[in-house]
Write an enzyme that holds these catalytic residues in place. Sequence first.
Site, PDB file in Angstrom:
ATOM      1  CB  VAL A 159       1.308  -8.463  -7.875  1.00  0.00           C
ATOM      2  CG1 VAL A 159       1.362  -7.482  -9.040  1.00  0.00           C
ATOM      3  CG2 VAL A 159       0.724  -9.797  -8.331  1.00  0.00           C
ATOM      4  CB  ALA A 162       3.710  -4.478  -3.807  1.00  0.00           C
ATOM      5  CE  LYS A 163      -3.752  -5.188  -0.858  1.00  0.00           C
ATOM      6  NZ  LYS A 163      -3.991  -3.872  -0.250  1.00  0.00           N
ATOM      7  N   GLY A 164      -0.220  -8.738  -2.100  1.00  0.00           N
ATOM      8  CA  GLY A 164      -0.010 -10.175  -2.077  1.00  0.00           C
ATOM      9  C   GLY A 164      -1.185 -10.862  -1.426  1.00  0.00           C
ATOM     10  CG  ASP A 206      -5.793  -6.057   2.255  1.00  0.00           C
ATOM     11  OD1 ASP A 206      -5.902  -4.831   2.142  1.00  0.00           O
ATOM     12  OD2 ASP A 206      -6.592  -6.837   1.698  1.00  0.00           O
TER      13      ASP A 206
END
Length: 424
Positions: free
Chosen positions: A68, A113-115, A154
């Site tokens: 995202v 962002a992140k995933g 992460d």
Amino acid sequence: MTTLEVPESHLRENPYDIAKEQLRRVAELFGVDPNLVNVLQECKKAVVVSVPVTMDDGTIHALEGYRVTHNIARGPSKGGIRYHPDVELDEVKALAMWMTWKCALMGIPFGGAKGGIRVDPKKLSPAELQRMTRRYTSEIINEIGPEKDIPAPDVGTNASVMAWIFDTYSMNKGHSVLGVVTGKPLNVGGSLGRLEATAHGALYCIQEAVRKRDLRMADLRVAVQGFGNVGSFLAKFLAEQGATVIAVSDSRGGIYNEAGLDMAAVLAHKQETGALEGLRGAESITNEELLLLDCDVLAPCALEQVITSANADQVKAKIIAEGANGPITPTADEILDDRGVLILPDVLANAGGVVVSYFEWVQGLQEYFWKEDEINSKLRDITTRAFNETWRTAEERKTSMRLAAYGLAVRRVADATITRGLYP
Ligand code: NAD
């Protein structure tokens, strides 16, 4: 094909709803145009991919992956990749939005962002983990890139995972692309200081808070939840600065010693046995008990929503440093704020990781690498400046550090959006 079994989630409330509600509150307090809020509360792009993985026994599992991008008004988007059985799209969206605010607060030229993949990485062999990572990278290869969107580690991912992402991306481009991912191992373009960066940032924030509150590090009794990248280094650094670390925990539970844990022994025990429990001279406690210990500083460094309306009034810490993202729900936040607990919010307290990720990206693009003390001193400068800006804003607006931090950040992103103008 099958999917891996998924246990009950740790998420009690929808994190994306929480993030959007926080944005609306901050926008009201800081007078941000509601039209801009309409833009900022949405994610620019959310990609959901299927990640089929051949397991070592020949069966195939189809896992769900996400990437995202929340916002790119201030630069390419940046954010970690999480491997955890509870990962879901709305969690990734919330984490992406928080990354936008974090980068803006720290003044680094990135969006958020992140995933992640909905999987328990502990149940995978190293070969399965690598195959899954490479397939996931291939599925999101058009979304990421050094000028576009730059992943990092992460929960559940580490430098090895970043090396596989770097390699998969580079193989497809036909040359090494150092800037595609940060948190890489040192021998393939990683940065000195990145491994410890998030904990260093949290330590610098705690040191500033201690100064402001006229306390002394040597008098602090500290409890740290989560003993991964962030929690283990933070506990070690706090002990090195003279604080007494009375408790630490991981997903299986915690250990406690009223007189203080010997951090060298804790780290050696965890490395040897893979667990914290069983350390000689320490009592066992649960994660729930750790949060309620009588201490000066509590550092939740595991997952979201561990301090809620159900336990906030029993928390005894005077300062809470959010090593994790979103560990306190909004209702709990209000309860703690009313009781005068000083909360160092996630976008400030755990921003050290993304700051040194920024340094790693710059070094990779320049193919010129800096010395460790240069990196740590630049990190301290940026963190201390952001802390003081947030402190001043909180005083001026008579509000919490969280609202002040989010307010500064949201305003910066809103300003960049106004300056650029809304396309077309
Ligand atoms: P990690 O995977 O290295 O460690 C996570 C730790 O939390 C492990 O010790 C695990 O056992 C523990 N844990 C998992 N579930 C738990 C539970 N239910 N109760 C108690 N402990 C539990 O992850 P990390 O990189 O240290 O990230 C931790 C937090 O910090 C996350 O919220 C992450 O988003 C945030 N964060 C990490 C970075 C970074 O650079 N790694 C940067 C900013 C923020």
